[in-house]
Design a protein around this motif. Sequence first.
Motif, short mmCIF file in Angstrom:
data_model
loop_
_atom_site.label_atom_id
_atom_site.label_comp_id
_atom_site.label_asym_id
_atom_site.label_seq_id
_atom_site.Cartn_x
_atom_site.Cartn_y
_atom_site.Cartn_z
N GLU A 79 0.84 -1.22 0.00
CA GLU A 79 0.00 0.00 0.00
C GLU A 79 0.86 1.25 0.00
OE1 GLU A 79 -4.10 -0.58 2.49
OE2 GLU A 79 -2.22 -0.59 3.62
N THR A 82 2.42 1.89 -3.29
CA THR A 82 1.45 2.28 -4.32
C THR A 82 0.89 3.68 -4.09
OG1 THR A 82 0.84 -0.05 -4.36
CG2 THR A 82 -0.61 1.46 -5.56
N HIS A 83 0.75 4.04 -2.81
CA HIS A 83 0.14 5.34 -2.47
C HIS A 83 1.06 6.15 -1.55
CE1 HIS A 83 -3.56 3.78 -4.18
NE2 HIS A 83 -3.48 2.73 -3.38
N ALA A 91 -2.54 9.90 5.23
CA ALA A 91 -2.28 8.96 4.14
C ALA A 91 -2.38 7.53 4.67
CB ALA A 91 -0.89 9.20 3.56
#
Lengths: 264, 283
Positions: A79, A82-83, A91
């Motif tokens: 995760e 990816t982000h 976030a």
Amino acid sequence: MTHPDATPTTPDAAPTTPDAAPTTPAPDGTPTDGVTPAPRDPLGTGTTPAHLPPDALRTALAERLTPAARTWLDHALDEAATHPGTHGPIAVWELRLAEAGRRCGPDHADAARVLILHAARADADALTRAYQQGTADERRAVLHALPHLVPGPGALPLVEDALRTNDTRLVAAAVGPYAARHLDAHSWRHALLKCLFTGVPVDHAADLARRARADTELARMLTDYAAERTAAGRTVPEDLHRVLALTESGTAASGPAAPHAEES
Amino acid sequence: MRIFDPHIHMTSRTTDDYEALHAAGVRAVVEPSFWLGQPRTSPDSFRDYFDALLGWEPFRAAQYGIAHHCTIALNPKEANDPRCTPVLDELPRYLVKDRVVAVGEIGYDSMTPAEDTALAAQLQLAADHGLPALVHTPHRDKLAGLRRTLDVVRESALPTDRVLVDHLNETTVKEAKDSGAWLGFSVYPDTKMDEVRMVALLRAHGPERVLVNSAADWGRSDPLTPRKVGDLMLAEGFTEDDVDRVLWRNPIDFYGLSGRLTLDPAGTGEATHEGNSILRGGE
């Protein structure tokens, strides 16, 4: 991925028991005579997460996590990769950073958090936000992540903040490889003196021998501190003699190291 | 005697108190967010306070072998101050932290519309974050306050059996118990319960779902009252198992509902291996 500053700390961690003598420094910063805990080594690698390249850190950690924790960490790292970035109020990697302790266990939280920060490619700004919005445990992980993620001195304010605290866990993490590389001579000497004051083993101070070598000003400060302790009828920490001996050899190299390339 | 004080404001106490707590058998505490005695004037003061509850206090506690946890909330008194209420928007990022084991202290102070709003919003936050809630009952007009509190809880998304209703006494214990909530009693000089009345209540109502705390803070309070209750329970014929249930296992069962209770003192890594020290209640 090279790591020229990898200076393994003592591997023989000796955890104190819940009944151990207290080591909290007095509010005025005067030293206590309590037991000084040795550097912790839950990964059995003889280093903290600041010293181990992230790939090796991930391998060492994966071997020790429960299957459920390992699955959680793998997902969290995917995760984060990816982000990345700090969009929105929080976030997804910041959420994972917050919950890493209860997911991986307190012994492995530091390593898990360093890996999450690394996977999110957190820069000095993101690390500053994670530090400022973090618990003491998260702040410690940010300090350990600095040498892996910040090539220049831009994150020094975080180190300086940690060195102002009286939380010895933060002080110990602050004197890692990033401080050894970037802290100026005056601040580094005071950091080392604070370790002696607060009972943080100087084994936590990265690159100690190089930075202490032929540092006559540090030698003077140590000698004065020893005299002050002696005058008060107190013992002089064994670590003080060790550092003093290090100042008495070689040629000076007391400033920050030459800038290093980003390591990972 | 092992003791878990489920409500104590250590930020107002000296490090000497941690030493005394350990000597009395206290191995775990929960520090609820509350008022500081001096009104705050902005969300920034809350941020510094929450940071202390998540950093400095666990560190201080760990030096004395005490595991420190906290609960996070906007307290009822300052829920009435528009300078403070914006902190409600910042609570979510604190409620995800390790060692945050409930939303609290929430509830009523003067039973105003602003307090209604803050209470309902924070019960929803507890439900959203998988956390139980610590609900303070008011000092003034306590029974009416308890009834209104329980009504709001029933209307909320949080099941009543995930709520600890605190500062109970002889006049409120029965209705609180009938509601299915957990029952908190503060043994605090002059204004709340004392040891003798506490033991009488335990005899009348049993130890089920009962938690005893010192609620020690900046006032004229005594952090060792849970130990005194335990000693008096034994002297009055309760078993060691009864004492352990009230002073240790009930707090663990309630705050364990968060899944975030760690009885290893913060950051020391002591006495842990393979996560065995982590109590994942509710999982």
